[in-house]
Write a protein that holds these residues in place. Structure first.
Motif, PDB file in Angstrom:
ATOM      1  N   LYS A  58      37.312  35.095  35.041  1.00 38.50           N
ATOM      2  CA  LYS A  58      37.445  36.066  33.947  1.00 38.50           C
ATOM      3  C   LYS A  58      36.080  36.396  33.356  1.00 38.50           C
ATOM      4  CE  LYS A  58      40.394  37.033  31.145  1.00 38.50           C
ATOM      5  NZ  LYS A  58      40.473  38.372  31.642  1.00 38.50           N
ATOM      6  N   GLU A  59      35.251  35.336  33.253  1.00 36.50           N
ATOM      7  CA  GLU A  59      33.906  35.552  32.714  1.00 36.50           C
ATOM      8  C   GLU A  59      33.080  36.464  33.631  1.00 36.50           C
ATOM      9  OE1 GLU A  59      33.603  31.500  30.056  1.00 36.50           O
ATOM     10  OE2 GLU A  59      32.635  31.575  31.995  1.00 36.50           O
ATOM     11  N   LYS A  60      33.438  36.420  34.933  1.00 36.80           N
ATOM     12  CA  LYS A  60      32.727  37.280  35.890  1.00 36.80           C
ATOM     13  C   LYS A  60      33.253  38.720  35.817  1.00 36.80           C
ATOM     14  CE  LYS A  60      31.455  33.825  39.325  1.00 36.80           C
ATOM     15  NZ  LYS A  60      31.842  33.239  40.612  1.00 36.80           N
ATOM     16  N   GLY A  61      34.347  38.927  35.080  1.00 27.74           N
ATOM     17  CA  GLY A  61      34.861  40.280  34.890  1.00 27.74           C
ATOM     18  C   GLY A  61      36.122  40.616  35.665  1.00 27.74           C
ATOM     19  N   TYR A  62      36.697  39.622  36.353  1.00 30.96           N
ATOM     20  CA  TYR A  62      37.926  39.889  37.094  1.00 30.96           C
ATOM     21  C   TYR A  62      39.116  39.975  36.144  1.00 30.96           C
ATOM     22  CZ  TYR A  62      35.422  38.900  41.403  1.00 30.96           C
ATOM     23  OH  TYR A  62      34.531  38.938  42.450  1.00 30.96           O
ATOM     24  N   GLN A  63      40.044  40.833  36.532  1.00 33.44           N
ATOM     25  CA  GLN A  63      41.258  40.961  35.714  1.00 33.44           C
ATOM     26  C   GLN A  63      42.299  39.942  36.155  1.00 33.44           C
ATOM     27  OE1 GLN A  63      42.644  44.958  35.695  1.00 33.44           O
ATOM     28  NE2 GLN A  63      41.122  45.568  34.205  1.00 33.44           N
ATOM     29  N   LEU A  64      43.224  39.674  35.265  1.00 32.72           N
ATOM     30  CA  LEU A  64      44.244  38.668  35.554  1.00 32.72           C
ATOM     31  C   LEU A  64      45.085  39.055  36.771  1.00 32.72           C
ATOM     32  CD1 LEU A  64      45.439  37.573  32.020  1.00 32.72           C
ATOM     33  CD2 LEU A  64      44.215  36.219  33.684  1.00 32.72           C
ATOM     34  N   LYS A  65      45.289  40.349  36.948  1.00 22.31           N
ATOM     35  CA  LYS A  65      46.088  40.830  38.085  1.00 22.31           C
ATOM     36  C   LYS A  65      45.453  40.379  39.404  1.00 22.31           C
ATOM     37  CE  LYS A  65      48.064  44.965  37.305  1.00 22.31           C
ATOM     38  NZ  LYS A  65      48.123  46.433  37.292  1.00 22.31           N
ATOM     39  N   ALA A  66      44.139  40.572  39.465  1.00 26.07           N
ATOM     40  CA  ALA A  66      43.409  40.201  40.678  1.00 26.07           C
ATOM     41  C   ALA A  66      43.402  38.685  40.848  1.00 26.07           C
ATOM     42  CB  ALA A  66      41.993  40.742  40.597  1.00 26.07           C
ATOM     43  N   ILE A  67      43.207  37.997  39.724  1.00 19.27           N
ATOM     44  CA  ILE A  67      43.158  36.531  39.774  1.00 19.27           C
ATOM     45  C   ILE A  67      44.529  35.992  40.223  1.00 19.27           C
ATOM     46  CG2 ILE A  67      42.851  34.456  38.387  1.00 19.27           C
ATOM     47  CD1 ILE A  67      40.877  36.068  36.658  1.00 19.27           C
ATOM     48  N   LYS A  68      45.571  36.645  39.738  1.00 25.04           N
ATOM     49  CA  LYS A  68      46.928  36.221  40.099  1.00 25.04           C
ATOM     50  C   LYS A  68      47.123  36.324  41.616  1.00 25.04           C
ATOM     51  CE  LYS A  68      51.690  37.719  39.535  1.00 25.04           C
ATOM     52  NZ  LYS A  68      52.528  38.794  38.991  1.00 25.04           N
ATOM     53  N   HIS A  69      46.680  37.453  42.151  1.00 22.89           N
ATOM     54  CA  HIS A  69      46.802  37.680  43.595  1.00 22.89           C
ATOM     55  C   HIS A  69      46.058  36.593  44.362  1.00 22.89           C
ATOM     56  CE1 HIS A  69      47.104  39.986  47.350  1.00 22.89           C
ATOM     57  NE2 HIS A  69      45.866  39.588  47.558  1.00 22.89           N
ATOM     58  N   ALA A  70      44.830  36.355  43.944  1.00 24.20           N
ATOM     59  CA  ALA A  70      43.990  35.367  44.616  1.00 24.20           C
ATOM     60  C   ALA A  70      44.603  33.976  44.522  1.00 24.20           C
ATOM     61  CB  ALA A  70      42.604  35.389  43.991  1.00 24.20           C
ATOM     62  N   LEU A  71      45.107  33.691  43.370  1.00 21.60           N
ATOM     63  CA  LEU A  71      45.713  32.375  43.108  1.00 21.60           C
ATOM     64  C   LEU A  71      46.912  32.145  44.026  1.00 21.60           C
ATOM     65  CD1 LEU A  71      44.906  30.232  41.071  1.00 21.60           C
ATOM     66  CD2 LEU A  71      46.660  31.084  39.556  1.00 21.60           C
ATOM     67  N   ASN A  72      47.705  33.192  44.176  1.00 19.40           N
ATOM     68  CA  ASN A  72      48.882  33.090  45.040  1.00 19.40           C
ATOM     69  C   ASN A  72      48.456  32.781  46.482  1.00 19.40           C
ATOM     70  OD1 ASN A  72      50.752  33.502  43.072  1.00 19.40           O
ATOM     71  ND2 ASN A  72      50.895  35.708  43.384  1.00 19.40           N
ATOM     72  N   GLN A  73      47.409  33.488  46.914  1.00 22.36           N
ATOM     73  CA  GLN A  73      46.898  33.283  48.271  1.00 22.36           C
ATOM     74  C   GLN A  73      46.440  31.836  48.449  1.00 22.36           C
ATOM     75  OE1 GLN A  73      48.045  36.279  49.613  1.00 22.36           O
ATOM     76  NE2 GLN A  73      46.189  36.238  50.855  1.00 22.36           N
ATOM     77  N   VAL A  74      45.672  31.382  47.463  1.00 22.19           N
ATOM     78  CA  VAL A  74      45.087  30.038  47.538  1.00 22.19           C
ATOM     79  C   VAL A  74      46.188  28.979  47.506  1.00 22.19           C
ATOM     80  CG1 VAL A  74      43.644  28.380  46.305  1.00 22.19           C
ATOM     81  CG2 VAL A  74      42.901  30.730  46.556  1.00 22.19           C
TER      82      VAL A  74
END
Length: 222
Positions: A58-74
């Motif tokens: 988030k500090e790098k500027g990513y939105q939660l939507k993108a983080i959510k997607h990445a998290l699901n993948q991981v």
DNA sequence: ATCTCCTAACTTCGATTGAC
DNA sequence: GTCAATCGAAGTTAGGAGAT
């Protein structure tokens, strides 16, 4: 090895965000945070590391939507080894997933790209939303229509019932009136008979002899 | 340029519950 | 009684986009 459980207050201190932020992230990222017997959330070291990673992104500027997607993948990829998942692996996989997400959403003309390409609303998503809205509108229209229909029916039934009741009351009134009329007639005829008898009873004996029972004048000597 | 609207990301509030 | 937690809902803020 015993797993350490942290309450939201401890977890928020460890991640260095407010408790409500953790709750908000939990909701937005659709994370499955376990609860204790009191229904309170408890966090493990993995959760703490995950949230730290989220905060970092988030500090790098990513939105939660993108983080959510990445998290699901991981989590799909590394989910089985959650316990041994190190910060390095987590960060590496999250970054890879984010990169993939960026590429997926920036190359297509059907996507709306904002800023660094992280905030993306796909056309499909919009179409789905549009469809949902249309369903809602049609549903509401049907609802309103049904409501009007039931109101009309209720009005008709009320009207019909009213007329029917009025007719029944009128018929009942007429019957009642007829009954009273007959009763009245009977009483009157009874009364007439009684009066005649009473009048006859009042005539003196000598008169009775001259006039007879009916009061008519009898011929002398007869 | 500025005004309005929209969305994302919190933030605050009030009611409730349970432990100490 | 106080504290700490829950939840849901409403409010706030910042930033972007479009209209005038």
């Amino acid at each position: 090895m015993d797993e350490v459980h942290y309450l939201i207050s401890d977890a928020s201190k460890k991640v260095d965000v407010e408790a409500h932020v953790l709750r908000y992230w939990e909701e937005e990222l659709e994370l499955d945070i376990p609860r204790n017997e009191m229904g309170h959330r408890y966090y493990t070291d993995l959760h703490i590391r995950l949230f730290k990673q989220v905060k970092n992104l988030k500090e790098k500027g990513y939105q939660l939507k993108a983080i959510k997607h990445a998290l699901n993948q991981v989590l799909k990829k590394d989910g089985k080894a959650q316990g041994e998942l190190s910060d390095e692996i987590l960060e590496r996989d999250m970054n890879a997933a984010l990169k993939e997400f960026k590429e997926e959403n920036s190359g297509t003309s059907l996507s709306t790209v904002k800023g660094d390409g992280v905030s993306v609303v796909a056309m499909e998503e919009k179409m789905e939303q549009f469809q949902q809205i249309m369903n809602l509108i049609i549903g509401r229209a049907l609802e309103v229509n049904n409501e009007k229909l039931s109101q009309d029916i209720s009005c008709l039934v009320n009207e019909k019932m009213g007329k029917e009741l009025e007719f029944l009351f009128q018929a009942s009134d007429q019957k009642e009136e007829e009954r009273f009329r007959q009763l009245d007639e009977t009483l009157r005829s009874c009364q007439k008979g009684g009066q005649a008898e009473a009048a006859a009873a009042k005539v003196p004996f000598f008169k009775r002899r001259r006039f007879g029972r009916s009061g008519k004048k009898l011929r002398d000597g007869k």
